[in-house]
Design an enzyme around this catalytic site. Structure first.
Site, PDB file in Angstrom:
ATOM      1  N   SER A  59      -6.161   1.193  -4.769  1.00  0.00           N
ATOM      2  CA  SER A  59      -6.263   2.615  -4.442  1.00  0.00           C
ATOM      3  C   SER A  59      -4.876   3.258  -4.492  1.00  0.00           C
ATOM      4  CB  SER A  59      -6.916   2.741  -3.071  1.00  0.00           C
ATOM      5  OG  SER A  59      -7.371   4.029  -2.862  1.00  0.00           O
TER       6      SER A  59
ATOM      7  N   ASP B  67     -17.393   3.945  -8.044  1.00  0.00           N
ATOM      8  CA  ASP B  67     -16.251   4.294  -7.197  1.00  0.00           C
ATOM      9  C   ASP B  67     -16.114   5.819  -7.198  1.00  0.00           C
ATOM     10  OD1 ASP B  67     -13.937   4.713  -5.833  1.00  0.00           O
ATOM     11  OD2 ASP B  67     -12.786   3.153  -6.844  1.00  0.00           O
TER      12      ASP B  67
ATOM     13  N   HIS C 188     -15.542   1.611  -4.385  1.00  0.00           N
ATOM     14  CA  HIS C 188     -14.124   1.539  -4.035  1.00  0.00           C
ATOM     15  C   HIS C 188     -13.813   0.274  -3.238  1.00  0.00           C
ATOM     16  CE1 HIS C 188     -10.267   3.461  -4.006  1.00  0.00           C
ATOM     17  NE2 HIS C 188     -10.163   3.435  -2.700  1.00  0.00           N
TER      18      HIS C 188
ATOM     19  N   TYR D  66       0.839  -1.205   0.000  1.00  0.00           N
ATOM     20  CA  TYR D  66       0.000   0.000   0.000  1.00  0.00           C
ATOM     21  C   TYR D  66       0.876   1.260   0.000  1.00  0.00           C
ATOM     22  CZ  TYR D  66      -3.709   3.290   0.939  1.00  0.00           C
ATOM     23  OH  TYR D  66      -4.559   4.364   0.847  1.00  0.00           O
TER      24      TYR D  66
END
Ligand code: NAG
Ligand code: NAG
Ligand code: NAG
Ligand code: NAG
Length: 740
Positions: free
Chosen positions: A584, A671, A710, A503
């Site tokens: 993301s 999203d 999302h 991430y």
């Protein structure tokens, strides 16, 4: 796709492809002779932006309109080549059946007491949405209190936020549809189960907080948002207001209590203090640092307009989060002068900085992740120590350490407890532990946690697996922790597939968690899961975050690439069997990495990624990310963004550059966090620049879902379908075997 478009698009595409590929006598036709028949897509070379004197083309600007027929046709055309590829996976059925089988175990949240009743969330196994249950007393018979599964046929309506009044008589609950961040707030009378007639609309990124008279709710909303507000729109969210709503009145009677008209991009978070007297108000501009104001509600028994705010913190320079208060003295969690966070006391009667006092000092290495007041005079404090959870009890008055609640290596993923309640529950999870909920009763000394509930997963024997943490060196020598999870005693001969997940942003910690999908990969494909805690995250406090944001963002990608190199050099795998995955901000990570090091990976899964780094701030809540990314409006930051922006760094394979790994890009029509146009433009450009090269043999595909967003609130059916597709993609692209 209409013929006229196809013709026009093809001519343009081929010309550009030649320019990039330094055509070596290849005819126009042979460049169409590729493995995947990517859709012909119109490029509009006339769209050019001027950033501080640098001209940047944006040929797929038209894909930014989610409602145009041309965009819809593009989405359809992409799915039309992706679907057959995924459906051709010979073990699709086995993967889907095994995922479904393992997923089917009951999942619980910690129980919490409200008035005389206990509530908890439960999913019986494969239900699309978790339901809220109620029982009278801890030994009472649970019954369903609120089941979102009854609210839609396909499970796409989800509960998003629940807040009970202090006396437990009323529940405010948010419902979101199709994965959007928009919610509608409903109110339920707990005793009768009846809903009140009113529904609060245009609510997004809302904190909900009841006044302690149990009569009304503070919540934040966007009254000025025009046009569609269903999550398929891209309009910037602006002018959030904090409102007050009284139960059993219509939203039109609500009053605005706090607003900052000069600051349209601020969001307003608010908390009513435990004692009920104060309203703490925290304006937030982007994704770190907040201001702090308060209003004295005792001076405004009738809340019928703007509340006068007293300032405590008036500069964006640190995080301030209310924990509890004793009279006018608030306990606040902050990273002000404490990058690993500490607890301080601020007296609202005397809030000047020089009067602040430290209650629990910053720890030299462990991050103070959250604190909660319990049993009148105690604090439960959650620390992150080398990415693992540590849970402690402290004295609320002195801050002094009382005891540790022992935990295995893993994460506390849930906690319930209140200052005026004498018990707590906490939920532990790890890579090999699907979930244990502990109960501590402060009426009984010593405070020994008891297992309240433990779930098991049929067909999963934890003793056959191992999870370990190693530290590897990144490009600049920084030591980065990484979890590696697999079956025990797998041969280290480079023959096993690895799934590398990362991430790296927004101060977020990627802590150990249980995942059925990863289990299927480990159990049936001899897969190894690797999770590096790269910079940009919050695993080592603000320093770790700062080392991976703004002009340090490249460190995030370097850390991830070094993790891949470690997995190869330690012979866990080889590049052809290595898949990278992220969503993301992690989608940005993966997309940047395939641009920078296509040689290192066999496959890449880019989920709901931020991929156009020059324009992300122009859509929905994108402006809130400039604290991590910077913005193309700033020349220095623009130049830096341009160097890594995934959309702007795609290169065709050449003699000196290998082809792209097999790439799957995922997004969905609702999203409204990271709008799908990032994925649409990226896949169009990727297929155009690389996909048309004969040297690009691995597929470059996109999967666009409908009635999904999302990720939050996604129904189980959709999650299993998506994870089946991801595992099938890896199987197809890397030639993996599924062993029963
Ligand atoms: C879009 O497509 C629909 C259905 O085919 C059609 O009715 C509509 O007129 C089209 N809109 C535009 C702007 O072309
Ligand atoms: C809600 O308001 C209606 C009319 O305004 C009233 O008849 C009803 O009794 C109220 N319900 C509650 C629970 O207060
Ligand atoms: C906790 O506080 C609420 C509201 O002030 C009150 O209704 C409740 O009885 C209190 N519970 C205990 C155990 O003191
Ligand atoms: C532009 O970005 C640089 C680098 O992040 C920063 O130091 C500078 O303050 C920014 N300028 C403005 C006007 O925000």
């Amino acid at each position: 796709m209409g013929l006229v478009f196809a013709m026009r698009a093809c001519i343009i595409c081929v010309l550009i492809a030649c320019a990039f590929l330094q055509c070596t006598g290849t005819t126009i036709l042979s460049s169409r002779n590729m493995l995947y028949d990517y859709p012909a897509v119109r490029r509009d070379e006339t769209v050019v932006d001027d950033y501080h004197g640098t001209k940047i083309k944006d040929p797929y600007r038209w894909l930014e309109d989610p409602d145009s027929n041309e965009t819809k046709e593009f989405v359809e055309a992409q799915n039309k080549i992706t679907r057959p590829y995924l459906d051709a996976c010979p073990v699709q059925k086995s993967i889907n059946e095994r995922l479904t089988e393992l997923w089917n175990y009951p999942k619980y949240s910690c129980p919490f007491r409200k008035g005389s009743r206990y509530f908890f969330f439960k999913n019986t196994g494969l239900q699309n949405q978790n339901a809220l249950y109620v029982q009278d007393g801890l030994d009472g018979e649970p019954r369903v209190f609120l089941d979102p599964n009854t609210l839609s046929e396909d499970g796409t309506v989800a509960l998003s936020g629940t807040k009970f009044t202090e006396d437990g008589s009323t529940l405010a609950y948010g419902l979101s549809a199709s994965g959007s961040d928009w919610i509608a707030i409903h109110f339920k009378d707990v005793a009768t189960g009846e809903d009140y007639p009113e529904v609060l609309e245009k609510v997004k990124f809302a904190s909900m907080s009841w006044t302690k008279d149990n009569k009304g709710l503070f919540y934040s909303m966007y009254p000025k948002q025009t046009g569609k507000t269903d999550g398929s729109e891209t309009e910037v969210n602006h002018d959030q207001k904090l409102c007050y709503h009284r139960i059993n009145t219509s939203q039109s009677e609500d009053v605005v209590v706090v607003e900052f008209p000069e600051e349209p991009l601020w969001r307003i978070v608010a908390d009513v203090s435990d004692c009920g007297r104060y309203l703490l108000v925290y304006p937030v501009r982007d994704s770190r640092d907040n201001l702090l104001f308060f209003a004295d509600l005792s001076k405004h028994p009738e809340i019928n307009g703007k509340l006068p705010l007293m300032p405590v913190v008036e500069e964006f320079e640190a995080d301030y989060e209310y924990v509890t208060n004793e009279d006018s003295v608030c306990i606040i969690r902050t990273n002000k002068n404490a990058p690993n966070y500490r607890l301080i006391m601020i007296d609202l009667q005397n809030p000047a900085k020089e009067n602040w006092r430290t209650l629990v000092p910053e720890h030299p290495t462990d991050v103070l992740d959250w604190a909660a007041a319990v049993d009148q005079d105690k604090l439960v404090i959650h620390y992150i120590r080398d990415v693992k959870s540590v849970l402690q009890l402290h004295d609320l008055k002195t801050g002094e350490f009382i005891q540790t609640f022992p935990l295995d290596v893993g994460s506390v993923v849930g906690f319930t407890g209140k200052k005026n309640q004498t018990e707590i529950f906490y939920h532990f999870m790890s890579f090999l532990t699907p979930g244990v909920i502990y109960h501590v009763d402060f009426k009984q000394k010593p405070y020994t946690p008891k297992v309240f509930r433990e779930v098991t997963v049929k067909g999963f024997d934890a003793s056959q697996y191992e999870a370990k943490q190693i530290f590897y060196s990144s490009k600049d020598g920084t030591k980065v922790p990484m979890f590696i999870i697999s079956k025990k005693d797998l041969p280290r001969d480079g023959s096993n597939p690895v799934l590398l997940y990362g991430y790296g942003g927004f101060n977020i910690n990627v802590q150990p968690g249980f995942s059925v999908t990863r289990l299927v990969f480990m159990q049936h494909m001899n897969g190894i899961v690797a999770i590096p805690n790269i910079r940009g995250g919050g695993e080592y406090g603000e320093r770790w975050h700062n080392a991976g944001r703004l002009l340090n963002k490249q460190n995030v990608f370097d850390d991830f690439q070094a993790a891949a190199e470690y997995m190869v050099s330690e012979r866990y795998t080889r590049p052809a069997l290595l898949t990278i995955q992220g969503g993301s901000n992690g989608g940005l990570l993966v997309a940047a990495c395939i641009n920078q090091r296509p040689d290192l990976y066999g496959a890449a899964v880019v989920q709901v990624g931020v991929l156009d780094m020059l324009r992300f701030q122009k859509f929905t809540i994108g402006h809130a990310w400039v604290s991590d990314y910077g913005s193309s409006d700033n020349k220095t930051q623009f130049e830096y963004l341009l160097k890594y922006s995934p959309l702007h760094n795609i290169q065709p394979p050449s003699e000196n550059r290998p082809e792209y790994p097999a790439t799957l890009i995922l997004s969905a029509d609702h999203d409204d966090r990271v709008v799908p146009l990032h994925s649409l433009k990226f896949v169009a450009e990727l297929q155009h620049v690389a996909g048309r090269s004969p040297a690009q043999r691995a597929p470059l595909l996109a999967r666009f879902d409908t009635k999904a967003g999302h990720g939050g609130g996604k129904p189980t059916t959709k999650i299993i379908d998506e994870h089946t597709d991801i595992l099938c993609f890896m199987t197809q692209a890397l030639g993996l075997k599924f062993v029963k």
